[in-house]
Design an enzyme around this catalytic site. Structure first.
Site, PDB file in Angstrom:
ATOM      1  N   CYS A 184     -39.550   3.601  -8.174  1.00  0.00           N
ATOM      2  CA  CYS A 184     -40.777   3.767  -8.943  1.00  0.00           C
ATOM      3  C   CYS A 184     -41.542   2.454  -8.843  1.00  0.00           C
ATOM      4  CB  CYS A 184     -40.427   4.085 -10.388  1.00  0.00           C
ATOM      5  SG  CYS A 184     -41.828   4.027 -11.482  1.00  0.00           S
TER       6      CYS A 184
ATOM      7  N   CYS B  61     -51.427  -3.355 -29.605  1.00  0.00           N
ATOM      8  CA  CYS B  61     -51.116  -2.510 -28.454  1.00  0.00           C
ATOM      9  C   CYS B  61     -51.887  -1.209 -28.532  1.00  0.00           C
ATOM     10  CB  CYS B  61     -49.602  -2.257 -28.376  1.00  0.00           C
ATOM     11  SG  CYS B  61     -48.934  -1.550 -29.887  1.00  0.00           S
TER      12      CYS B  61
ATOM     13  N   ASP C 100     -48.918  -8.558 -35.365  1.00  0.00           N
ATOM     14  CA  ASP C 100     -48.661  -7.765 -34.156  1.00  0.00           C
ATOM     15  C   ASP C 100     -48.091  -6.411 -34.584  1.00  0.00           C
ATOM     16  OD1 ASP C 100     -48.107  -6.901 -31.590  1.00  0.00           O
ATOM     17  OD2 ASP C 100     -46.454  -8.296 -31.234  1.00  0.00           O
TER      18      ASP C 100
HETATM   19  N1  SAH Z   1     -44.115  -9.273 -32.496  1.00  0.00           N
HETATM   20  C1  SAH Z   1     -42.969  -8.611 -31.942  1.00  0.00           C
HETATM   21  C2  SAH Z   1     -42.856  -7.113 -32.242  1.00  0.00           C
HETATM   22  C3  SAH Z   1     -44.120  -6.295 -32.293  1.00  0.00           C
HETATM   23  S1  SAH Z   1     -43.838  -4.555 -32.358  1.00  0.00           S
HETATM   24  C4  SAH Z   1     -42.922  -8.862 -30.449  1.00  0.00           C
HETATM   25  O1  SAH Z   1     -43.931  -9.160 -29.823  1.00  0.00           O
HETATM   26  O2  SAH Z   1     -41.838  -8.751 -29.882  1.00  0.00           O
HETATM   27  C5  SAH Z   1     -44.252  -4.185 -34.036  1.00  0.00           C
HETATM   28  C6  SAH Z   1     -43.153  -4.485 -35.011  1.00  0.00           C
HETATM   29  O3  SAH Z   1     -43.590  -4.142 -36.327  1.00  0.00           O
HETATM   30  C7  SAH Z   1     -41.860  -3.688 -34.802  1.00  0.00           C
HETATM   31  O4  SAH Z   1     -40.793  -4.601 -34.674  1.00  0.00           O
HETATM   32  C8  SAH Z   1     -41.722  -2.833 -36.069  1.00  0.00           C
HETATM   33  O5  SAH Z   1     -40.377  -2.658 -36.478  1.00  0.00           O
HETATM   34  C9  SAH Z   1     -42.487  -3.656 -37.077  1.00  0.00           C
HETATM   35  N2  SAH Z   1     -43.009  -2.922 -38.254  1.00  0.00           N
HETATM   36  C10 SAH Z   1     -43.472  -1.641 -38.301  1.00  0.00           C
HETATM   37  N3  SAH Z   1     -43.945  -1.365 -39.521  1.00  0.00           N
HETATM   38  C11 SAH Z   1     -43.786  -2.484 -40.277  1.00  0.00           C
HETATM   39  C12 SAH Z   1     -44.102  -2.822 -41.630  1.00  0.00           C
HETATM   40  N4  SAH Z   1     -44.681  -1.929 -42.450  1.00  0.00           N
HETATM   41  N5  SAH Z   1     -43.819  -4.071 -42.053  1.00  0.00           N
HETATM   42  C13 SAH Z   1     -43.250  -4.986 -41.238  1.00  0.00           C
HETATM   43  N6  SAH Z   1     -42.930  -4.715 -39.947  1.00  0.00           N
HETATM   44  C14 SAH Z   1     -43.189  -3.491 -39.470  1.00  0.00           C
END
Ligand code: SAH
Length: 362
Positions: A70, A319, A292
């Site tokens: 792929c 994202c 994020d």
């Molecule tokens: N910043 C990290 C992950 C981003 S993904 C990186 O770049 O690797 C988004 C993250 O938000 C996930 O790990 C998810 O578990 C978390 N998340 C989702 N809802 C949330 C909430 N209400 N409070 C805190 N974290 C949350």
């Protein structure tokens, strides 16, 4: 579509989604090499007319499309999967049948640590009876000496989850260690980790330079996952708090903090909105907030708390440009100025758009 054309289309779509927001949009940071970037590769195994096949599900089905190369998947991972298929045939191992729940070999998941060259192989089996396991692993290691650890995961679930709840490490430490932005990260079969190494480094270094961190800054890394962004920030800032809802990710973040000997970062398992509301109640100030969030974006309540804390600089990594646009509108209504939005192409040959945005309190 050529890669240049893809970038152009994504740029146009990004600008279109952010139309109502007064901000400068930078040209998309494209990938230097848009091929074979996925460092996590998964293949489903099946049998067609007596022959073992492995590949990807056809969209919306569980029909396996045999596929050994792929253009977005790591080449070594693909060749390991092809050799596992050959060994499954050689060892006459039964392939799992989703309809009856019988059989053994169900899936293979491979994760590559791009910076260190370590390779994790996960054999996902339908049950725990694995005849000839030792020989199988030994043969695989002869064919692929680059493999540094092998895990057997048992998954007899009826849903589409790739991994089941039980894992046994049969070779090596059960995890691999990668390096990102000069920091080490331990990755196990289940950990969340960005799949495009080169573009992740660019995304995070762009986020760091937008934040213009100073040595006495107090930083919040909201939705921090395994702590990658906060750990990068902790190299410059005075202190960092990472907040994350998923307990496993928080555990990984704490391990990563220890591996890297970082003293000025703490991780808290909590809902981000709940955490920041408490910060407002206690009047805990922050100089920079990184956020994020998942595809669904943040909450009006979170953004309003950032405003009440009068956080001077916010770096929003997204994202999903649709929820980004929605959340940026809330910020601007509260008096924040969107200084710049920089799209980064994390996923060439797909229609996903990632972006990093700098907001300042006016
Ligand atoms: N910043 C990290 C992950 C981003 S993904 C990186 O770049 O690797 C988004 C993250 O938000 C996930 O790990 C998810 O578990 C978390 N998340 C989702 N809802 C949330 C909430 N209400 N409070 C805190 N974290 C949350």
């Amino acid at each position: 579509m050529s890669y240049d054309e893809q970038l152009l289309k994504k740029q146009e779509r990004f600008a279109e989604l952010l139309k109502g927001i007064d901000c400068e949009i930078a040209p998309m940071i494209g990938a230097e090499d848009p091929y074979h970037y996925r460092n996590k590769v998964h293949a489903a195994f099946g049998r067609v007319k007596g022959k073992v096949i492995s590949g990807t599900y056809a969209e919306g089905t569980h029909k396996i499309v045999q596929n050994d190369s792929c253009i977005i998947e790591d080449r070594t991972a693909a060749s390991i999967i092809a050799d596992i298929r050959m060994l499954v045939t050689d060892f006459k191992l039964p392939v799992y049948d989703e309809k009856t729940g019988n059989g053994l070999i169900r899936r293979v998941l491979i994760r590559m640590a791009v910076a260190t060259g370590e390779v994790l192989v996960v054999l996902v089996n339908g049950n725990s009876f694995f005849p000839g396991k030792k020989n199988f692993i030994a043969r695989l290691r002869v064919l692929h000496p680059e493999i540094t650890t092998v895990v057997v995961n048992i998954n007899n679930r009826k849903d589409s989850m790739i991994l089941g709840g039980r894992s046994e490490t049969v070779f090596g430490p059960g995890f691999i260690t990668d390096e990102l932005c000069g920091l080490k990260f331990r990755i196990s079969a289940e950990s969340f980790y960005q799949i495009n190494h080169a573009q992740t480094e660019r995304l995070y270094s762009t986020a760091m330079s937008l934040a213009e961190l100073k040595p006495d800054d107090k930083v919040l890394d909201a939705y921090c996952g395994i702590g990658t962004i906060g750990m990068a920030a902790s190299k410059i800032a005075g202190s960092v708090i990472g907040v994350e809802l998923n307990g496993t990710a928080v555990r990984d973040a704490i391990t990563n903090k220890k591996i890297n000997g970082r003293k000025n970062i703490r991780f808290i398992c909590s809902d981000a909105t709940h955490f920041i509301n408490e910060a407002v109640a206690a009047d805990n100030k922050y100089d920079v907030v990184f956020m994020d969030p998942p595809r669904s974006g943040s909450t009006r309540e979170f953004i309003s708390a950032v405003d009440r804390l009068k956080v001077p600089r916010v770096v929003y990594i997204s994202c999903n440009p649709e929820t980004l646009a929605r959340d940026l509108k809330v910020f601007t209504q509260l008096g924040y100025k969107v200084k710049t939005a920089i799209p980064v192409d994390m996923f060439p040959w797909t229609d996903s758009i990632e972006a990093v945005t700098l907001l300042q309190k006016t």
